[in-house]
Design a protein around this motif. Structure first.
Motif, PDB file in Angstrom:
ATOM      1  N   GLY A   1       0.863  -1.361  -0.140  1.00  0.00           N
ATOM      2  CA  GLY A   1       0.005   0.037  -0.049  1.00  0.00           C
ATOM      3  C   GLY A   1       0.820   1.190   0.039  1.00  0.00           C
ATOM      4  N   ILE A   2       0.509   2.270  -0.787  1.00  0.00           N
ATOM      5  CA  ILE A   2       1.223   3.524  -0.852  1.00  0.00           C
ATOM      6  C   ILE A   2       0.146   4.342   0.003  1.00  0.00           C
ATOM      7  N   ILE A   3       0.693   5.109   0.863  1.00  0.00           N
ATOM      8  CA  ILE A   3      -0.028   5.614   2.136  1.00  0.00           C
ATOM      9  C   ILE A   3       0.489   6.928   2.390  1.00  0.00           C
ATOM     10  N   ARG A   4      -0.685   7.807   2.322  1.00  0.00           N
ATOM     11  CA  ARG A   4      -0.330   9.181   2.517  1.00  0.00           C
ATOM     12  C   ARG A   4      -1.117   9.856   3.635  1.00  0.00           C
ATOM     13  N   ASP A   5      -0.345  10.565   4.421  1.00  0.00           N
ATOM     14  CA  ASP A   5      -1.342  11.145   5.405  1.00  0.00           C
ATOM     15  C   ASP A   5      -2.109  12.603   4.805  1.00  0.00           C
ATOM     16  N   ILE A   6      -3.420  12.354   4.649  1.00  0.00           N
ATOM     17  CA  ILE A   6      -4.215  13.255   4.150  1.00  0.00           C
ATOM     18  C   ILE A   6      -4.936  14.292   5.001  1.00  0.00           C
ATOM     19  N   THR A   7      -4.557  14.272   6.225  1.00  0.00           N
ATOM     20  CA  THR A   7      -5.429  14.950   7.357  1.00  0.00           C
ATOM     21  C   THR A   7      -5.482  16.355   7.087  1.00  0.00           C
ATOM     22  N   GLU A   8      -4.358  16.695   6.863  1.00  0.00           N
ATOM     23  CA  GLU A   8      -4.303  18.304   6.375  1.00  0.00           C
ATOM     24  C   GLU A   8      -5.018  18.737   5.238  1.00  0.00           C
ATOM     25  N   ARG A   9      -4.809  17.715   4.017  1.00  0.00           N
ATOM     26  CA  ARG A   9      -5.595  17.854   2.931  1.00  0.00           C
ATOM     27  C   ARG A   9      -6.831  18.109   3.066  1.00  0.00           C
ATOM     28  N   LYS A  10      -7.522  17.143   3.896  1.00  0.00           N
ATOM     29  CA  LYS A  10      -8.793  16.992   4.101  1.00  0.00           C
ATOM     30  C   LYS A  10      -9.409  18.068   4.782  1.00  0.00           C
ATOM     31  N   ARG A  11      -8.505  18.489   5.816  1.00  0.00           N
ATOM     32  CA  ARG A  11      -9.024  19.945   6.432  1.00  0.00           C
ATOM     33  C   ARG A  11      -9.138  21.186   5.478  1.00  0.00           C
ATOM     34  N   ALA A  12      -8.113  21.154   4.546  1.00  0.00           N
ATOM     35  CA  ALA A  12      -8.019  22.162   3.208  1.00  0.00           C
ATOM     36  C   ALA A  12      -9.096  22.024   2.374  1.00  0.00           C
ATOM     37  N   ARG A  13      -9.605  20.761   2.167  1.00  0.00           N
ATOM     38  CA  ARG A  13     -10.504  20.513   1.111  1.00  0.00           C
ATOM     39  C   ARG A  13     -11.659  20.998   1.905  1.00  0.00           C
ATOM     40  N   GLU A  14     -11.923  20.662   3.124  1.00  0.00           N
ATOM     41  CA  GLU A  14     -13.398  21.143   3.727  1.00  0.00           C
ATOM     42  C   GLU A  14     -13.276  22.750   3.753  1.00  0.00           C
ATOM     43  N   LYS A  15     -12.173  23.500   4.120  1.00  0.00           N
ATOM     44  CA  LYS A  15     -12.239  24.899   4.101  1.00  0.00           C
ATOM     45  C   LYS A  15     -12.662  25.517   2.688  1.00  0.00           C
ATOM     46  N   LEU A  16     -11.863  24.822   1.698  1.00  0.00           N
ATOM     47  CA  LEU A  16     -12.593  25.239   0.385  1.00  0.00           C
ATOM     48  C   LEU A  16     -13.671  24.910   0.008  1.00  0.00           C
ATOM     49  N   GLN A  17     -14.332  23.777   0.393  1.00  0.00           N
ATOM     50  CA  GLN A  17     -15.850  23.400   0.027  1.00  0.00           C
ATOM     51  C   GLN A  17     -16.544  24.727   1.018  1.00  0.00           C
ATOM     52  N   GLN A  18     -15.993  24.843   2.012  1.00  0.00           N
ATOM     53  CA  GLN A  18     -16.865  26.131   3.144  1.00  0.00           C
ATOM     54  C   GLN A  18     -16.494  27.446   2.193  1.00  0.00           C
ATOM     55  N   ALA A  19     -15.697  27.654   1.610  1.00  0.00           N
ATOM     56  CA  ALA A  19     -15.385  29.005   0.766  1.00  0.00           C
ATOM     57  C   ALA A  19     -16.188  28.862  -0.406  1.00  0.00           C
ATOM     58  N   ASN A  20     -16.332  27.785  -1.048  1.00  0.00           N
ATOM     59  CA  ASN A  20     -16.963  27.817  -2.238  1.00  0.00           C
ATOM     60  C   ASN A  20     -18.384  28.124  -1.990  1.00  0.00           C
ATOM     61  N   GLU A  21     -18.978  27.458  -0.686  1.00  0.00           N
ATOM     62  CA  GLU A  21     -20.196  27.292  -0.534  1.00  0.00           C
ATOM     63  C   GLU A  21     -20.497  28.791  -0.066  1.00  0.00           C
ATOM     64  N   GLU A  22     -19.713  29.650   0.600  1.00  0.00           N
ATOM     65  CA  GLU A  22     -19.987  31.055   0.902  1.00  0.00           C
ATOM     66  C   GLU A  22     -19.850  31.891  -0.107  1.00  0.00           C
ATOM     67  N   LEU A  23     -19.027  31.625  -1.205  1.00  0.00           N
ATOM     68  CA  LEU A  23     -19.066  32.470  -2.418  1.00  0.00           C
ATOM     69  C   LEU A  23     -20.366  32.225  -3.180  1.00  0.00           C
ATOM     70  N   MET A  24     -20.952  31.122  -3.240  1.00  0.00           N
ATOM     71  CA  MET A  24     -22.254  30.677  -3.821  1.00  0.00           C
ATOM     72  C   MET A  24     -23.309  31.339  -3.113  1.00  0.00           C
TER      73      MET A  24
END
Length: 650
Positions: free
Chosen positions: A261-284
């Protein structure tokens, strides 16, 4: 658009820094006066030339620029180009005397926020508010876009610089190999992980799922997760759960089935994605609010334009009702207006699902907190809020009262009620939004101004066509109406009666009792004549003590009978002056009809005047039917007289 942001950027209580490009000081003063009347606290500079314009922009900061389209040596569009050249983003509104449609479209394309004609300066505060709100939205969108770009940059750096963990297990899920990145991600040393079950790196709730899934795959080849890209939860040595992005591959090494298995810690990326989604929702949300605001602004402008073309209050009320249903589709409401005595407010327009009793509610101005305070009154919670006394029953949700003011006077109240959500009567809809309150305030301002202008136009028209003493139509209106009725009735092949009457011995009455007593008699005679006319009749004061009655579709005989009734009834007229009953009055009258006595207004009036003169000469207090007089104009078309049997027009 975020209501708090809009309120902050268009707060009329904060000084509004304005740069006015105008070569007429009086026009500039009118612009400032209009803004101050709308509640803005204005700090303004006036420039006329491009040099002054550049110097002011270099030395000061402005919220908005108001420029004339045509200036002696340059234009408002030149000022806009210079503003862009200087790299400043300031709302730019044209305030000009005339501007064609094509020129207006071109100006908007070039970046003008809005344009207002000087003859319609009442629109200026609305245009300024909209320009400032649009700038605030642009700034918010730029900030949101910048935040989005920064978030994406962080994500790219994380993806490009991340060190992935490599872990190999056998068919019994024993760890055969790990790399240094695995030590960093999971917190265990290499020695602590080798030989252990892969479940060591999993939360308790996923361990049995992993064992069952691996067994099923080995037996059937069916996978329970996506091997190419799976997002799973891992467990750090510290007991902290981490989010992992994992891809798997199966290898056979020395005859043994293994899985890497090739494993990557995406904890920070998930948080960034959630923030990005939140920013997109606010923009919409902000884009949606901007679209709604644009739609509302368009509807308000359309309502304002229609109200300016209304000829009477009923037309205005119809426009307001239709517009209110579109502007407040979920909020039933009522427009209450002060009556002529200004002691009661009565419903003029009702829309939406208002209760049936809304059309019957009448209340005093002091029953409404909005009118008492002179500003908007909003009750969010009907159980704890300060309710107005004019409510026929306690509202089940929030409500809003907005005073309608124009020319320094209260005209009425705009009342809006928000319906409760289904099964949630304690949570009101709609009016909890500040944007809805601002919209109600804008609608109230537009409506009040339009109704005040309509009332002013009606008063001016009444003054232009009514005799101020008797309240009857004046001579000018009579002549215009007689011409119009003759043309209309000729087309319909109908007749018309005309009575010219004169108050007998009025001069001696004036000489003996005084002009004030004479005016009293004329006023009462005007009321008397008006009370004895049909709706379609036109009663006028012809001049002095002479009056004229136009009787559409009345024959000569009917007209004569009407005149005789007036002559008899006037003798019963009881006129009092200074507590004394004045002597009775009598009338002399001349009667003519169309087409027997002529087919033009001039001819009929000459014939009626001649008959009146004859009545006077024969001893007064009588009715005389006129004689045909010679026409001053060419004869009418044959069908005008052919339509009437001899001596018997309708």
């Amino acid at each position: 658009m975020d209501p708090a942001v809009a309120e902050r950027n268009v707060n009329v209580q904060q000084p509004l820094r304005v740069l006015i490009v105008e070569n007429s000081r009086p026009d500039a003063d009118l612009i400032l006066n209009q803004l101050e009347k709308a509640g803005f606290k204005v700090s303004a500079d006036l420039v006329e030339t491009a040099e002054e314009f550049s110097l002011r922009l270099g030395a000061n900061t402005y919220d908005i620029i108001l420029a004339d389209y045509r200036l002696p040596n340059w234009t408002g569009m030149d000022a806009l180009k210079l503003l862009r050249h200087l790299g400043q983003d300031i709302p730019f509104v044209l305030v000009t005397g005339t501007l064609g449609e094509e020129a207006a479209v071109e100006c908007i394309k070039e970046g003008v926020s809005d344009y207002v004609l000087k003859e319609r300066l009442a629109r200026l505060p609305v245009a300024v508010r909209r320009a400032l709100e649009e700038k605030a939205l642009r700034e918010d969108r730029a900030r949101a876009a910048q935040a989005l770009r920064e978030s994406e940059a962080r994500y790219r750096i994380l993806a490009e610089t991340a060190n992935d963990a490599f872990i190999t297990i056998n068919s019994e899920s024993r760890i055969l190999f790990v790399n240094a990145a695995a030590e960093r991600i999971f917190g265990y040393t290499r020695a602590e992980m080798l030989g252990q079950s892969l479940t060591l790196l999993m939360p308790e709730n996923l361990r049995e799922v992993h064992r069952a899934g691996l067994k099923r795959y080995l037996e059937t080849g069916r996978r329970h997760i996506d091997w190419e890209s799976a997002e799973l939860t891992g467990l750090h040595k510290s007991g902290t759960e981490i989010t992992l992005g994992i891809s798997f591959a199966e290898f056979v090494i020395h005859g043994e089935r293994t899985f890497t298995g090739i494993i990557r810690d995406i904890t920070e990326r998930k948080r960034a994605r959630e923030k990005l989604q939140q920013a997109n929702e606010e923009l919409m949300v902000r884009v949606s609010e901007l679209q709604q605001r644009t739609r509302e602004t368009t509807l308000v402008n359309e309502m304002g334009e229609l109200l300016q073309t209304c000829l009477n209050p009923d037309e205005a009320y119809a426009v307001i009702g239709k517009s209110a249903e579109k502007l407040f589709p979920t909020e039933p409401g009522t427009l209450y207006l002060l009556n002529a005595s200004r002691n009661l407010l009565e419903p003029a327009v009702v829309w939406g699902d208002s209760p049936p009793e809304a059309e019957a509610v009448v209340f005093a101005p002091e029953d409404c907190w909005a009118l008492r305070r002179g500003r908007m009154h909003w009750v969010e919670d009907s159980q704890s809020g300060l309710l107005c006394q004019h409510l026929s029953r306690s509202p089940s949700a929030s409500y809003l009262c907005v005073p309608m003011m124009a020319l320094g006077q209260a005209l009425g109240v705009l009342f809006l009620q928000s319906p409760p959500k289904p099964n949630q009567p304690e949570r009101p809809l709609g009016l909890v939004q500040e944007s809805k309150q601002r919209l109600a305030l804008t609608v109230a301002e537009h409506t009040a101004l339009a109704l005040a202008n309509l009332k002013l136009r009606e008063n001016l028209r009444t003054q232009s066509i009514r005799d101020p003493l008797t309240g009857l139509f004046n001579r000018r209106y009579m002549e215009e109406s007689l011409e119009r009725e003759l043309h209309r009735l000729a087309r319909r092949r109908r007749g018309l009666g005309l009575i010219m009457l004169d108050l007998d011995h009025f001069k001696s009455f004036n000489d003996s009792l005084g002009h004030e007593a004479g005016d009293t008699v004329l006023r009462e005679l005007g009321h008397f004549v008006q009370s004895r006319t049909r709706q379609e009749d036109i009663a006028c004061r012809y001049g002095g003590e002479e009056f004229t009655l136009i009787l559409p579709e009345a024959s000569l005989e009917v007209t004569r009978q009407r005149a005789e009734r007036l002559r008899e009834d006037v003798k019963q007229l009881n006129v009092q002056y200074l507590g004394q009953i004045l002597p009775p009055v009598t009338l002399s009258q001349g009667v003519v009809a169309f087409p027997e006595h002529g087919w033009t207004a001039t001819t009929l009036l000459r014939a009626a005047d001649a008959a009146l003169y004859l009545a006077k000469g024969e001893g007064r207090d009588r009715v005389v039917v006129g004689q045909a007089v010679e026409e001053e104009a060419p004869a009418p078309p044959p069908h005008v007289f052919a339509a009437f049997p001899p001596g018997q027009p309708k």
